[in-house]
Write an enzyme that holds these catalytic residues in place. Structure first.
Site, PDB file in Angstrom:
ATOM      1  N   ASP A  33       0.966  37.117  57.164  1.00 18.36           N
ATOM      2  CA  ASP A  33       0.077  36.332  56.976  1.00 18.36           C
ATOM      3  C   ASP A  33      -0.716  36.251  55.947  1.00 18.36           C
ATOM      4  O   ASP A  33      -1.033  36.252  55.572  1.00 18.36           O
ATOM      5  CB  ASP A  33      -0.121  35.117  58.265  1.00 18.36           C
ATOM      6  CG  ASP A  33       0.205  33.947  58.818  1.00 18.36           C
ATOM      7  OD1 ASP A  33       0.717  33.463  57.575  1.00 18.36           O
ATOM      8  OD2 ASP A  33      -0.203  33.857  59.717  1.00 18.36           O
TER       9      ASP A  33
ATOM     10  N   GLU B 285      -1.665  34.120  49.974  1.00 16.25           N
ATOM     11  CA  GLU B 285      -2.592  32.544  49.088  1.00 16.25           C
ATOM     12  C   GLU B 285      -3.439  32.354  48.240  1.00 16.25           C
ATOM     13  O   GLU B 285      -4.500  33.121  48.898  1.00 16.25           O
ATOM     14  CB  GLU B 285      -2.057  31.457  49.465  1.00 16.25           C
ATOM     15  CG  GLU B 285      -0.900  31.280  49.653  1.00 16.25           C
ATOM     16  CD  GLU B 285      -0.689  31.110  51.527  1.00 16.25           C
ATOM     17  OE1 GLU B 285       0.415  30.732  52.287  1.00 16.25           O
ATOM     18  OE2 GLU B 285      -1.845  31.443  51.866  1.00 16.25           O
TER      19      GLU B 285
ATOM     20  N   ASP C 258       7.747  14.383  56.011  1.00 20.23           N
ATOM     21  CA  ASP C 258       7.099  15.092  56.047  1.00 20.23           C
ATOM     22  C   ASP C 258       6.544  16.321  56.656  1.00 20.23           C
ATOM     23  O   ASP C 258       6.028  16.781  57.963  1.00 20.23           O
ATOM     24  CB  ASP C 258       5.726  13.903  56.458  1.00 20.23           C
ATOM     25  CG  ASP C 258       4.583  14.357  56.328  1.00 20.23           C
ATOM     26  OD1 ASP C 258       3.245  15.557  55.869  1.00 20.23           O
ATOM     27  OD2 ASP C 258       3.263  13.505  56.732  1.00 20.23           O
TER      28      ASP C 258
END
Length: 645
Positions: free
Chosen positions: A395, A398, A462
């Site tokens: 995970d 970023e 969304d």
């Protein structure tokens, strides 16, 4: 200083569809594929036999700057400390700005036609001009944290258009990206590229500021992609784990969140087997550790993990674990990592703490340090050996999780900060084809699945169900063919998926490269269980096709799941089809993604296509309305090259 907004808006409003030329041509570059002309108005005209593009150049150059031709090149202009050079490379023209005097450089590409690619988005519009975007640093980020601004972890500085144009920005450009709506019609008009040494990019004293990108051409959107993608992205080295392509992954996350333990994992697995589902593996998700980052099973929750995993192996399950690159400050492993310099540090060599969704103060493993990578990966291997765990779900990764002050060791500063994501993927790819990551930035050449970021349990654009197919197409276009869709039904963060939403989500996954369950189908009763068994059986039926397409990705670098325009790149109805995809070139998949739908609009590509559930034939290119939709409908078509209507 000229006003970029005023300049752009005035030209767009007056002559948006017309060639604009005024004054003398300052640069003219021609090649067998295309030509570039730059006039005194600082508009670059990029022409090729099938299309054209216009770029507003030098929007940060002061008014009154009169360029002169460079001494060493006829394709170079000097604006007084700021240079523009253009030269051709095969089917592309390279546009390169260099400045020692300006703090920023900016060009804007006019978005004529339809555009695709770029950054992963919460709404994932297809094509991208449907949703204007404010300016943001173009780096990998957890877009769930700032949904209205950040792009996601799977983002490349690469865009293609229906007019046969591609734009590719080089990795050494500190890029800030925006897609403004200049005429207030609700759609983006420009792709604006701004280079600046502003956070999160480092301030470099030893290098000039640069803005470099390629303009490439082809006869249409498919051709320009097929020409440009191979020189932009590496191909995958091998296909990922075959069993993951064939049978569903079962994750504990959405079903239990952090309340996972040995007994629940055992019941979870036995429930899957008792109901006759196949599996590729069971994934034990969040909160199995003693402390986040210690990589040790919590004995209160998992008294005997080795025994549990052995039992699951005997029942036909493989087992993977959720892991992350953080070590919380209160953990035992933090002391060693801090003392040995294994976490990201600042220029002075001090560990810089960060926060993440499971820790307010944590060290982030420094993947630019070979010693730190060896320490972290060795601990994972020890965990595998001691418990029998087969692989990992990796995970995060970023750059938005990095501390504000950071150093990446032995890495060219011009590649900061995205080099962190690249190095993270390089490190975890060593664990083989069962891994999954959620970041991709120049990492197409590494093994494993790339996962969509967590989806919400909603229908809409969304981050709901209707972003599933556009996300699938987006990943493939950027060179990541082995896409792991998020969990069927979403993550149940703010609300549980309705029975209909869960079913439509499962059906939409049928022909995607992999299926991942977490919310258990039998929560909705026996009928749902039967319907999901049909989904997994149909996926298994086409697994040989999936494997064949996965192998094509190694050789040709093309997506497994392809946009409709792959077969009709000049048809408007194909260019805007955003809720269907091609599996290869001979299967058209048209999921039902609207609540209560009893009809389905389908864009049939050229040729004759047989609807699988009825045997009816449809001829394209054409739009059809399918009227006989039920909750059991899984609508897909196979191409028939011989049958005529």
């Amino acid at each position: 200083m000229m006003s970029p907004g005023a300049l752009i808006a005035s030209i767009l409003m007056l002559e948006i569809q017309r060639f604009v030329a005024s004054g003398e041509t300052l640069i003219q570059v021609e090649s067998p594929y295309n030509s570039v002309a730059v006039g005194e108005d600082r508009i670059l005209h990029f022409d090729h036999p099938k299309g054209k593009a216009r770029i507003f150049l030098g929007l940060t150059i002061p008014d009154g700057s009169n360029p002169v031709q460079c001494r060493n090149s006829v394709n170079c202009l000097d604006f007084g400390g700021t240079g523009l050079e253009i030269h051709d490379e095969a089917h592309c023209q390279m546009i390169s700005w260099v400045t020692d005097t300006l703090s920023q450089l900016k060009d804007c590409v006019v978005l004529d036609g339809h555009w695709y690619g770029g950054g992963q988005q919460i709404s994932q519009p297809w094509p991208i001009e449907k949703v204007p975007r404010n300016e943001t640093p173009y780096v990998t980020a957890d877009m769930l944290q700032r949904r209205d601004l950040w792009y996601g972890g799977v983002s490349e500085p690469y865009w293609i258009s229906s007019r046969g144009i591609a734009v590719r920005v080089t990795d050494d450009t500190p890029l800030f990206l925006s897609l403004p709506d200049e005429d207030n019609d609700g759609k983006a008009d420009l792709l604006c590229l701004r280079a600046a040494r502003e956070p999160p990019f480092p301030l470099l004293q030893d290098f000039p500021l640069t803005l470099t990108y390629f303009l490439c051409s082809g006869a249409n959107v498919k051709e320009v992609h097929e020409r440009t993608s191979p020189v932009s992205f590496p191909y995958p080295p091998a296909i990922p784990d075959v069993r993951m392509l064939e049978d569903p992954i079962w994750s504990t996350w959405a079903e239990y969140k952090e309340d996972v333990n040995e007994q629940r994992v055992r019941e979870f697995a036995y429930g899957i087997k008792r109901r006759g589902f196949n599996n590729s593996q069971v994934e034990i998700d969040d909160n199995w550790e003693t402390c986040y980052g210690d990589l040790t099973f919590n004995p209160d929750k998992f008294p005997d993990p080795r025994k549990l995993i052995t039992e699951l192996h005997e029942e036909g399950f493989r087992v993977t674990l959720w892991v992350h690159p953080f070590v919380n400050r209160e953990c035992q492993s933090f002391v060693e990592g801090d003392r040995k310099g294994y976490f990201i540090q600042d220029e002075t060599g001090e560990t810089q703490l960060t926060s993440w969704w499971q820790g307010s103060s944590a060290g982030l493993v420094d993947f630019s340090s070979p010693e730190a990578v060896r320490w972290w990966t060795h601990r994972l291997k020890v965990l595998q050996k001691s418990t029998g765990v087969d692989s990992f779900k990796f995970d995060a990764g970023e750059t938005s999780w990095m501390p504000k002050s950071y150093v990446l060791r032995n890495v060219d500063k011009r590649a900061w900060p995205d080099a962190f994501s690249r190095l993270f993927v390089e490190a975890v790819a060593r664990f083989g084809g069962m891994i999954e990551v959620r970041v991709g930035k120049g990492t197409q050449g590494h093994l494993g699945f790339v996962r969509m970021l967590d989806k919400d349990s909603t229908w809409g654009e969304d981050n709901g169900l209707r972003t599933l197919v556009p996300s699938l197409l987006h990943f493939g276009l950027l060179g990541y063919p082995y896409v792991l869709p998020d969990m069927v039904g979403g993550n149940s963060y703010d609300q549980e998926p309705s029975e209909e939403l869960f079913l439509r989500w499962a059906q939409a996954n049928t022909f995607m490269p992999a299926i991942q369950f977490s919310i258990l189908p039998w929560r909705y009763g026996d009928k749902m269980t039967e319907r999901c068994q049909r989904v997994t059986a149909l996926h298994k039926q086409f697994s040989s096709t999936l494997i064949q397409l996965a192998e094509e990705g190694i050789v040709k670098g093309i997506p497994m799941a392809r946009p409709t325009w792959w077969l009709c790149p000049e048809e408007e109805i194909c260019l805007t089809a955003d809720q269907q995809f091609l599996l290869g070139d001979k299967i058209l998949v048209t999921p039902i993604v609207h609540e209560g739908a009893r009809t389905l609009t389908v864009v049939i590509p050229p040729g004759n296509w047989k609807r699988a559930d009825t045997g009816y034939y449809y001829r394209g290119p054409h739009i059809y309305s399918i009227e006989d939709i039920t909750l059991d409908s899984i609508i897909y078509f196979t191409k028939d090259t011989e049958k005529e209507l």
